[in-house]
Motif scaffolding. Structure first.
Motif, PDB file in Angstrom:
ATOM      1  N   ASP A   1      17.087 -59.727 -15.678  1.00 11.85           N
ATOM      2  CA  ASP A   1      16.729 -59.037 -14.435  1.00 11.85           C
ATOM      3  C   ASP A   1      17.644 -57.846 -14.185  1.00 11.85           C
ATOM      4  OD1 ASP A   1      14.664 -60.749 -13.906  1.00 11.85           O
ATOM      5  OD2 ASP A   1      15.825 -62.036 -12.554  1.00 11.85           O
ATOM      6  N   GLU A   2      18.931 -58.001 -14.432  1.00 10.86           N
ATOM      7  CA  GLU A   2      19.865 -56.907 -14.214  1.00 10.86           C
ATOM      8  C   GLU A   2      19.573 -55.742 -15.152  1.00 10.86           C
ATOM      9  OE1 GLU A   2      23.608 -58.784 -14.711  1.00 10.86           O
ATOM     10  OE2 GLU A   2      23.653 -59.593 -12.680  1.00 10.86           O
ATOM     11  N   LYS A   3      19.196 -56.028 -16.373  1.00  9.51           N
ATOM     12  CA  LYS A   3      18.835 -54.963 -17.314  1.00  9.51           C
ATOM     13  C   LYS A   3      17.572 -54.249 -16.853  1.00  9.51           C
ATOM     14  CE  LYS A   3      20.915 -56.967 -21.440  1.00  9.51           C
ATOM     15  NZ  LYS A   3      20.651 -57.563 -22.738  1.00  9.51           N
ATOM     16  N   LEU A   4      16.625 -55.036 -16.332  1.00  6.37           N
ATOM     17  CA  LEU A   4      15.372 -54.457 -15.849  1.00  6.37           C
ATOM     18  C   LEU A   4      15.640 -53.530 -14.670  1.00  6.37           C
ATOM     19  CD1 LEU A   4      12.279 -54.343 -15.998  1.00  6.37           C
ATOM     20  CD2 LEU A   4      12.235 -56.289 -14.441  1.00  6.37           C
ATOM     21  N   TYR A   5      16.450 -53.964 -13.720  1.00 11.82           N
ATOM     22  CA  TYR A   5      16.779 -53.129 -12.569  1.00 11.82           C
ATOM     23  C   TYR A   5      17.535 -51.877 -12.999  1.00 11.82           C
ATOM     24  CZ  TYR A   5      15.373 -57.015  -9.582  1.00 11.82           C
ATOM     25  OH  TYR A   5      14.665 -57.993  -8.970  1.00 11.82           O
TER      26      TYR A   5
END
Length: 57
Positions: free
Chosen positions: A10-14
Motif C-alpha cells: 500500500d505504501e508503494k502504491l501511494y
C-alpha cells in the motif's frame, strides 16, 4: 541494526500515486486559469445581447 521499516504494498502504491495526483492538480489549476478569461468574455457578450433586447437561450 536495520531498524528502517520495509514499505508495504500500500505504501508503494501511494508513493506511486502522489506524483500523478500532483500533476492532475496542476493541470486542473492551469485549465481553470485558461478558462476564466473566456467566461468573462461570454458574460460580456451576454450583457451586450441583453442591452440590445435579444434573449439568450
Amino acid at each position: 541494526m536495520g531498524s528502517e521499516p520495509d514499505e508495504t504494498g500500500d505504501e508503494k502504491l501511494y508513493a506511486a500515486e502522489r506524483p500523478q495526483a500532483f500533476f492532475d492538480a496542476v493541470v486542473a489549476i492551469a485549465m481553470t486559469l485558461l478558462i476564466l478569461p473566456l467566461m468573462e468574455s461570454v458574460g460580456d457578450v451576454g450583457g451586450c445581447l441583453r442591452r440590445r433586447g435579444r434573449r439568450i437561450r
